[in-house]
Design a protein around this motif. Structure first.
Motif, PDB file in Angstrom:
ATOM      1  N   TYR A  95       0.820  -1.221   0.000  1.00 30.54           N
ATOM      2  CA  TYR A  95       0.000   0.000   0.000  1.00 30.54           C
ATOM      3  C   TYR A  95       0.852   1.269   0.000  1.00 30.54           C
ATOM      4  CZ  TYR A  95      -4.405   2.447   0.608  1.00 30.54           C
ATOM      5  OH  TYR A  95      -5.513   3.225   0.397  1.00 30.54           O
ATOM      6  N   GLY A  96       1.997   1.207   0.685  1.00 24.46           N
ATOM      7  CA  GLY A  96       2.866   2.384   0.789  1.00 24.46           C
ATOM      8  C   GLY A  96       3.389   2.865  -0.555  1.00 24.46           C
ATOM      9  N   ASN A 119      -3.522  -3.834   0.471  1.00 26.89           N
ATOM     10  CA  ASN A 119      -4.032  -3.667   1.831  1.00 26.89           C
ATOM     11  C   ASN A 119      -3.122  -2.766   2.644  1.00 26.89           C
ATOM     12  OD1 ASN A 119      -6.470  -5.098   2.065  1.00 26.89           O
ATOM     13  ND2 ASN A 119      -5.346  -7.030   1.982  1.00 26.89           N
ATOM     14  N   PRO A 120      -3.708  -1.808   3.364  1.00 25.69           N
ATOM     15  CA  PRO A 120      -2.900  -0.949   4.216  1.00 25.69           C
ATOM     16  C   PRO A 120      -2.580  -1.625   5.556  1.00 25.69           C
ATOM     17  CG  PRO A 120      -5.201  -0.203   4.157  1.00 25.69           C
ATOM     18  CD  PRO A 120      -5.129  -1.436   3.329  1.00 25.69           C
ATOM     19  N   TYR A 121      -1.295  -1.767   5.840  1.00 21.81           N
ATOM     20  CA  TYR A 121      -0.841  -2.300   7.131  1.00 21.81           C
ATOM     21  C   TYR A 121       0.097  -1.272   7.748  1.00 21.81           C
ATOM     22  CZ  TYR A 121      -2.527  -6.941   5.765  1.00 21.81           C
ATOM     23  OH  TYR A 121      -3.314  -8.002   5.400  1.00 21.81           O
ATOM     24  N   ASP A 125       3.416  -0.255   6.052  1.00 20.49           N
ATOM     25  CA  ASP A 125       3.269   0.889   5.137  1.00 20.49           C
ATOM     26  C   ASP A 125       3.309   2.249   5.839  1.00 20.49           C
ATOM     27  OD1 ASP A 125       2.723  -0.879   2.825  1.00 20.49           O
ATOM     28  OD2 ASP A 125       0.867  -1.325   3.881  1.00 20.49           O
ATOM     29  N   ALA A 129      -1.016   4.099   5.885  1.00 16.97           N
ATOM     30  CA  ALA A 129      -1.919   2.968   6.130  1.00 16.97           C
ATOM     31  C   ALA A 129      -2.896   3.315   7.238  1.00 16.97           C
ATOM     32  CB  ALA A 129      -1.117   1.730   6.496  1.00 16.97           C
ATOM     33  N   ALA A 132      -5.460   5.526   5.683  1.00 17.01           N
ATOM     34  CA  ALA A 132      -6.353   4.783   4.775  1.00 17.01           C
ATOM     35  C   ALA A 132      -7.380   3.975   5.565  1.00 17.01           C
ATOM     36  CB  ALA A 132      -5.540   3.868   3.870  1.00 17.01           C
ATOM     37  N   SER A 137     -10.252   2.328   3.025  1.00 14.97           N
ATOM     38  CA  SER A 137      -9.174   2.166   2.043  1.00 14.97           C
ATOM     39  C   SER A 137      -9.646   2.395   0.606  1.00 14.97           C
ATOM     40  CB  SER A 137      -8.516   0.800   2.188  1.00 14.97           C
ATOM     41  OG  SER A 137      -9.501  -0.192   2.253  1.00 14.97           O
ATOM     42  N   SER A 141      -7.590   5.168  -1.445  1.00 14.20           N
ATOM     43  CA  SER A 141      -6.809   4.793  -2.640  1.00 14.20           C
ATOM     44  C   SER A 141      -7.291   5.573  -3.861  1.00 14.20           C
ATOM     45  CB  SER A 141      -6.972   3.313  -2.991  1.00 14.20           C
ATOM     46  OG  SER A 141      -6.680   2.466  -1.954  1.00 14.20           O
ATOM     47  N   GLN A 213     -11.614  -4.544   4.537  1.00 18.33           N
ATOM     48  CA  GLN A 213     -10.209  -4.155   4.666  1.00 18.33           C
ATOM     49  C   GLN A 213      -9.654  -4.788   5.956  1.00 18.33           C
ATOM     50  OE1 GLN A 213     -10.390   0.152   4.891  1.00 18.33           O
ATOM     51  NE2 GLN A 213     -10.737   0.171   7.099  1.00 18.33           N
TER      52      GLN A 213
END
Ligand SMILES: NC(=O)c1ccc[n+]([C@@H]2O[C@H](COP(=O)([O-])OP(=O)(O)OC[C@H]3O[C@@H](n4cnc5c(N)ncnc54)[C@H](OP(=O)(O)O)[C@@H]3O)[C@@H](O)[C@H]2O)c1
Length: 234
Positions: A95-96, A119-121, A125, A129, A132, A137, A141, A213
């Motif tokens: 995601y980053g 996926n934002p973690y 990220d 994240a 998001a 998300s 995005s 998400q």
């Protein structure tokens, strides 16, 4: 039937079949940015279903083994080439990486269907994240790629599970939740979902992508369409 009549009948049949073939819509071309676990798995499913796929990463030379294993419908190159090639473009990167890709590719992707599986973690990220996940998300995005026809999907299922469960039939068929604000884009991604061997279930607009998400109630749940519809109170 006389010989002349049967020849005429056969000629008409061939002509009609040929016309139907010529009139059939060509399959959309797919660009996949990020060709690791997720991009590689989805790309393989689509190549096997007859689609042409252009894989991209920052090191496209490293994608040669993947491309050779898939045959002539697969090729690899840069993210810009994949964005130019695809009628549909899949974002399958950490995601980053999305903000920089947004700056580089938003112009090319304007008006195209984009399927976002990233996926934002926060632990991987960073702050983007966290933002998001807070905003949702799907919405977050899409804002990075103004003008793209954004759809969230496939992000809630592990790549290994997608590879293992594709093309299960009947009650075993696995559902893929999708979210988007553009009906035409959702239809296109739904067709690709079916071609990959799953049942598409549109859960709502981009805001609804928060349901599947990381941390959402549908995240990492392998469900049938009935189970998924039940989970979202349909
Ligand atoms: N793996 C899963 O089961 C799964 C399931 C659902 C969703 N997702 C999500 O899908 C995304 C991809 O996950 P993954 O597991 O497939 O990761 P991965 O195996 O590490 O693959 C990531 C791919 O993205 C490329 N990449 C990284 N940074 C890039 C950049 N700035 N520009 C272009 N390409 C870049 C990498 O190649 P280079 O480093 O050579 O550029 C690699 O091909 C993530 O957001 C993840 O959260 C993964």
């Amino acid at each position: 039937m006389s010989r002349m009549a049967s020849t005429l009948f056969l000629s008409c049949l061939l002509l009609l079949t040929g016309c139907r073939h010529a009139l059939a819509e060509p399959l959309p071309r797919i660009g996949i940015i990020g060709a690791g676990e997720m991009g590689g798995t989805l790309g393989r499913l689509w190549v096997n279903a007859g689609y042409s796929v252009f894989f991209a990463s920052r090191h496209p030379q490293e994608l040669k083994p993947l491309v050779s294993s898939l045959g002539p419908r697969a090729q690899a190159g840069s993210p810009l080439q994949a964005a130019q090639y695809g009628d549909v473009v899949v974002m399958a990167v950490p995601y980053g990486a999305l903000p920089v890709l947004g700056k580089q590719l938003a112009g090319t992707l304007r008006g195209k269907v984009v399927l976002d599986v990233a996926n934002p973690y926060p632990q991987r990220d960073g702050d983007i994240a966290r933002q998001a996940l807070q905003t949702g998300s799907g919405i977050y995005s899409a804002r990075l790629f103004p003008g793209a026809r954004w759809v969230r999907g496939f992000n809630s299922l592990a790549a290994s599970s997608l590879a293992a469960t594709a093309h299960q039939t009947g009650e075993e068929a696995v559902a893929v939740p999708l979210a988007g604000d553009d009906k035409g884009a959702l239809d296109t991604v739904a067709q690709l979902t079916t071609a990959a061997g799953f049942t598409p279930v549109v859960v709502g607009g981009l805001a609804a992508a928060a349901l599947f998400q990381p941390g959402g109630p549908l995240f990492l749940h392998t469900l049938t369409a009935d189970e998924l519809n039940h989970a979202i109170d349909r």
